[in-house]
Design a protein around this motif. Structure first.
Motif, PDB file in Angstrom:
ATOM      1  N   VAL A  21      -8.300  12.438 -12.414  1.00  0.00           N
ATOM      2  CA  VAL A  21      -9.199  12.345 -11.256  1.00  0.00           C
ATOM      3  C   VAL A  21      -9.034  10.993 -10.563  1.00  0.00           C
ATOM      4  N   ALA A  22      -8.943   9.916 -11.357  1.00  0.00           N
ATOM      5  CA  ALA A  22      -8.767   8.576 -10.775  1.00  0.00           C
ATOM      6  C   ALA A  22      -7.448   8.488 -10.005  1.00  0.00           C
ATOM      7  N   ASN A  23      -6.369   9.077 -10.520  1.00  0.00           N
ATOM      8  CA  ASN A  23      -5.083   9.055  -9.820  1.00  0.00           C
ATOM      9  C   ASN A  23      -5.143   9.832  -8.516  1.00  0.00           C
ATOM     10  N   LEU A  24      -5.830  10.972  -8.515  1.00  0.00           N
ATOM     11  CA  LEU A  24      -5.951  11.752  -7.290  1.00  0.00           C
ATOM     12  C   LEU A  24      -6.783  11.015  -6.252  1.00  0.00           C
ATOM     13  N   VAL A  25      -7.827  10.331  -6.690  1.00  0.00           N
ATOM     14  CA  VAL A  25      -8.638   9.543  -5.754  1.00  0.00           C
ATOM     15  C   VAL A  25      -7.820   8.386  -5.191  1.00  0.00           C
ATOM     16  N   GLU A  26      -7.025   7.729  -6.040  1.00  0.00           N
ATOM     17  CA  GLU A  26      -6.210   6.586  -5.604  1.00  0.00           C
ATOM     18  C   GLU A  26      -5.202   6.990  -4.549  1.00  0.00           C
ATOM     19  N   ARG A  27      -4.561   8.123  -4.746  1.00  0.00           N
ATOM     20  CA  ARG A  27      -3.529   8.577  -3.806  1.00  0.00           C
ATOM     21  C   ARG A  27      -4.152   9.212  -2.571  1.00  0.00           C
ATOM     22  N   GLY A  28      -5.307   9.839  -2.730  1.00  0.00           N
ATOM     23  CA  GLY A  28      -5.965  10.467  -1.594  1.00  0.00           C
ATOM     24  C   GLY A  28      -5.565  11.909  -1.393  1.00  0.00           C
ATOM     25  N   THR A  29      -4.358  12.273  -1.784  1.00  0.00           N
ATOM     26  CA  THR A  29      -3.868  13.642  -1.650  1.00  0.00           C
ATOM     27  C   THR A  29      -3.145  14.021  -2.949  1.00  0.00           C
ATOM     28  N   PRO A  30      -3.194  15.306  -3.338  1.00  0.00           N
ATOM     29  CA  PRO A  30      -2.503  15.731  -4.571  1.00  0.00           C
ATOM     30  C   PRO A  30      -0.995  15.852  -4.358  1.00  0.00           C
ATOM     31  N   ALA A  31      -0.321  14.709  -4.235  1.00  0.00           N
ATOM     32  CA  ALA A  31       1.118  14.709  -4.016  1.00  0.00           C
ATOM     33  C   ALA A  31       1.848  15.234  -5.245  1.00  0.00           C
ATOM     34  N   ARG A  32       3.097  15.642  -5.025  1.00  0.00           N
ATOM     35  CA  ARG A  32       3.873  16.274  -6.104  1.00  0.00           C
ATOM     36  C   ARG A  32       4.102  15.331  -7.273  1.00  0.00           C
ATOM     37  N   ASP A  33       4.493  14.084  -6.955  1.00  0.00           N
ATOM     38  CA  ASP A  33       4.769  13.156  -8.041  1.00  0.00           C
ATOM     39  C   ASP A  33       3.511  12.776  -8.804  1.00  0.00           C
ATOM     40  N   THR A  34       2.377  12.694  -8.112  1.00  0.00           N
ATOM     41  CA  THR A  34       1.109  12.375  -8.780  1.00  0.00           C
ATOM     42  C   THR A  34       0.707  13.498  -9.724  1.00  0.00           C
TER      43      THR A  34
END
Length: 418
Positions: A137-150
């Motif tokens: 959840v923290a990684n998705l918030v940091e990136r802002g969008t559910p990118a492929r690499d994330t």
């Protein structure tokens, strides 16, 4: 006799904690080194420097916390995960926006995985699933969008941590099983050693007292008889085990622990009961008890009723054959039922005598023996040949529906019957 406590520790899990400590230090140095090579591209490098200072101090100061399971407390795990997630969420404020959107590493980078792995080693796969989900959840918030690499990195951490947590749980279960096996083996060897010592000393002395008392006669004969009874009781105790113990397993800092403790009186009242324990007091110099080497398990009430029926049969032997009459008890453990046979050396029962006694209101066999077995769903059969003794065969099913008040009342009142 003072209670002895034996503790055996396994350390299969310990290398995981040492590896985790090394991983945390190396990944901390990696994160700081990566920042040192790319600090000029950060929008607010001072914010990253402040975080890395905290990360450096925290990682080194908490090395003792990841030394073993006991030191790694829930409070530490929560604080450690907070440090990792704070670094992830601070990344957009410290790094350039373009690099964040291009999938650049977060401030803690792969150090975050160490925090999740601590959850996995401490609490198994369930704890790992919770920790890795929070990091996701923290990684998705940091990136802002559910990118492929994330998403790829999130799934990798999630699967790896759960797999390691599951392996840790399997390792702990294996440790407990091995520890129980080693403890049982050690207890068996100790019991055999004590049995040999008792056989070579106490039992032989009691047997000699019995023989000499019978030769001398008088009061010495009574003393010999008592010595014979004690010899039989002690021999039964030795063959069944000298010290009843239970083994309690638990997890500790160095792995599985097995502790030998005293078996509390009346433990697990709802569990099955070993019928041999209830029949052992009947054995003596005049009563020979033959039983299987393995436990004969029955429901508690069924075992008590069956033992009471055996006691009633022995009462009949003493009442109608004589106080010095010999008797034999044979216990057979069948797949679906337990068969207990009580045989004596008396003159036997004449044909029709049992029915006649029941008509006279003497209900020893009818209630104390047959009634009990009938309430259990079993049978009681009396086989008697004049001049060749009497044999009472008791059959009780292993799965008993229940008992009635008749069986309970018979515990308080035992009537003898020829």
């Amino acid at each position: 006799m003072a209670r002895r406590e034996r503790v055996m520790r396994m350390s299969v899990e310990q290398p995981l904690w040492r590896a985790l400590a090394g991983y945390r230090v190396l990944t901390m140095l990696y994160a700081i080194g990566f920042f040192a090579t790319a600090w000029s591209g950060f929008a607010r490098p001072w914010l990253a420097v402040a975080y890395y200072a905290v990360l450096l101090v925290w990682t080194l100061a908490t090395l003792p916390k990841v030394a073993n399971a006991a030191s790694c407390t829930k409070r530490f795990l929560a604080a450690d995960l907070t440090v990792a997630m704070a670094g992830i969420l601070l990344t957009p404020f410290a790094d350039a926006h373009e690099r964040v959107m291009d999938g650049g590493p977060t401030l803690p980078s792969i150090w975050t995985a160490g925090s999740v792995l601590a959850f996995a080693i401490k609490g198994g796969w369930r704890w790992a699933a919770v920790a890795s989900t929070l990091v996701a959840v923290a990684n998705l918030v940091e990136r802002g969008t559910p990118a492929r690499d994330t998403v790829h990195n999130v799934i990798l951490v999630w699967v790896a941590s759960i797999a390691i947590g599951y392996v840790v749980e399997v390792a702990r279960a294996s440790e407990r099983t091995l520890a129980r096996a080693l403890e049982i083996e050690a207890a068996t060897r100790e019991r055999e050693r004590l049995a040999r010592d008792i056989h070579d000393s106490v039992l032989q002395v009691l047997a000699m007292v019995q023989r000499r008392g019978a030769v001398i006669g008088g009061e010495a004969a009574e003393l010999g008889r008592l010595a014979g009874e004690q010899e039989v009781a002690l021999r039964t105790l030795v063959s069944r085990g000298l010290v009843p113990v239970s083994r309690v397993s638990e997890d500790a800092a160095e792995g599985a622990v097995v502790r030998v403790v005293d078996e509390p009186e009346g433990a697990d009242p709802g569990g099955p009961v070993d019928l041999r324990d209830l029949l052992a007091p009947y054995a003596g110099s005049l009563v020979n008890l033959a039983e299987p080497g393995a436990p004969v398990l029955l429901a508690p009430e069924a075992a008590r009723e069956l033992a009471a029926a055996v006691g009633a049969a022995l009462d009949n032997v003493r009442e109608h054959v004589g106080a010095r009459a010999r008797a034999w008890i044979l216990v057979e453990d069948e797949p679906d039922e337990v068969i207990v046979t009580v045989r004596d050396e008396g003159p036997g029962i004449p044909d029709g005598r049992l029915a006649e006694a029941e008509g006279e209101g003497r209900l020893g066999v009818a209630l104390s023996i047959r009634g009990r077995l009938r309430d259990l769903g079993g049978t009681a059969e009396v086989i008697s040949v004049p001049g060749q003794g009497t044999e009472v065969e008791l059959k009780a099913p292993k799965k008993t529906v229940g008992t009635t008040a008749r069986g309970k009342a018979a515990d308080h009142e035992r009537t003898t019957e020829p």
